[in-house]
Design a protein around this motif. Structure first.
Motif, PDB file in Angstrom:
ATOM      1  N   ASP A   2     -50.223 -20.551 -66.960  1.00 33.96           N
ATOM      2  CA  ASP A   2     -48.878 -21.124 -66.040  1.00 33.96           C
ATOM      3  C   ASP A   2     -48.809 -22.733 -65.758  1.00 33.96           C
ATOM      4  O   ASP A   2     -47.614 -22.966 -65.831  1.00 33.96           O
ATOM      5  N   SER A   3     -49.883 -23.480 -65.881  1.00 30.01           N
ATOM      6  CA  SER A   3     -49.868 -24.676 -65.735  1.00 30.01           C
ATOM      7  C   SER A   3     -49.586 -25.377 -67.016  1.00 30.01           C
ATOM      8  O   SER A   3     -48.959 -26.325 -66.807  1.00 30.01           O
ATOM      9  N   GLY A   7     -45.902 -20.687 -67.064  1.00 30.36           N
ATOM     10  CA  GLY A   7     -45.774 -19.174 -67.214  1.00 30.36           C
ATOM     11  C   GLY A   7     -44.931 -18.504 -68.273  1.00 30.36           C
ATOM     12  O   GLY A   7     -44.435 -19.154 -69.070  1.00 30.36           O
ATOM     13  N   THR A  34     -53.809 -10.416 -64.171  1.00 24.61           N
ATOM     14  CA  THR A  34     -52.888 -11.479 -63.407  1.00 24.61           C
ATOM     15  C   THR A  34     -51.504 -10.529 -63.089  1.00 24.61           C
ATOM     16  O   THR A  34     -51.264 -10.755 -61.844  1.00 24.61           O
ATOM     17  N   ASN A  39     -50.086 -10.138 -59.156  1.00 25.14           N
ATOM     18  CA  ASN A  39     -48.805 -10.002 -58.803  1.00 25.14           C
ATOM     19  C   ASN A  39     -48.035  -8.773 -58.545  1.00 25.14           C
ATOM     20  O   ASN A  39     -46.956  -8.463 -58.136  1.00 25.14           O
TER      21      ASN A  39
END
Length: 173
Positions: A2-3, A7, A34, A39
């Motif tokens: 993601d970073s 993502g 994840t 989520n």
């Protein structure tokens, strides 16, 4: 992920390649954890190599942050604590929107049909994962391996666009 990359995007087709034992399945179970547990989005995981019990165990152990060694520990209380964590995570896993298909010899057409069926049934998917590319059954036994891989890759890329969800495919190098 993601970073570093922002993502996954809805139409991404991602191939994760590596030698045996390099962490491809660990990566895929982390994505599963994840998307499905954190989520709460539906995950469709095609495990063409491992049975559902083994994939479930890997996700639960990773989520619980325990190793098999912790579960077999002779240290008083450590084993009980580890089993308690795994038990909690297994219940969480069972109640999650994670669906694992562990039929060992699916064709690319069967993978696509099952993904479309599940997407329609669930109102969309958060991610589709295929472990792994070379285990997908050839549609034509006369195809060379590179032609087979090319056909499967094109079909998975189209699937990600059709379902508007990321498709992650593992490949052994």
């Amino acid at each position: 992920i993601d970073s570093a990359f922002g993502g996954f995007n809805n139409t991404d087709f991602i191939v994760v390649g590596g030698r045996p034992g390099m962490g491809k399945t660990m990566f895929s179970t982390t994505v599963t954890e994840t998307v499905g547990l954190k989520n709460k989005k539906p995950v469709l995981f095609f495990s063409l190599e491992m049975p559902v019990e083994q994939i479930s165990e890997r996700v639960a152990f990773h989520r619980a942050r325990v190793s098999k060694e912790d579960l077999l520990s002779k240290v008083s209380g450590k084993m009980d604590e580890a089993w308690g964590k795994v038990s909690h995570c297994m219940k969480e896993f069972i109640d999650s929107p994670i669906y694992i298909n562990d039929k060992p010899s699916l064709s690319v057409h069967q993978v696509r049909a099952e993904a479309r069926r599940m997407s329609k049934k669930l109102g969309g998917l958060g991610v589709v994962i295929v472990d792994y590319l070379q285990k997908i059954k050839k549609s034509n036994p006369r195809l060379q391996n590179n032609e087979h891989i090319s056909e499967c890759s094109a079909a998975m890329a189209t699937l990600s666009r059709d379902l508007r969800c990321p498709v992650v495919v593992l490949a052994q190098l």
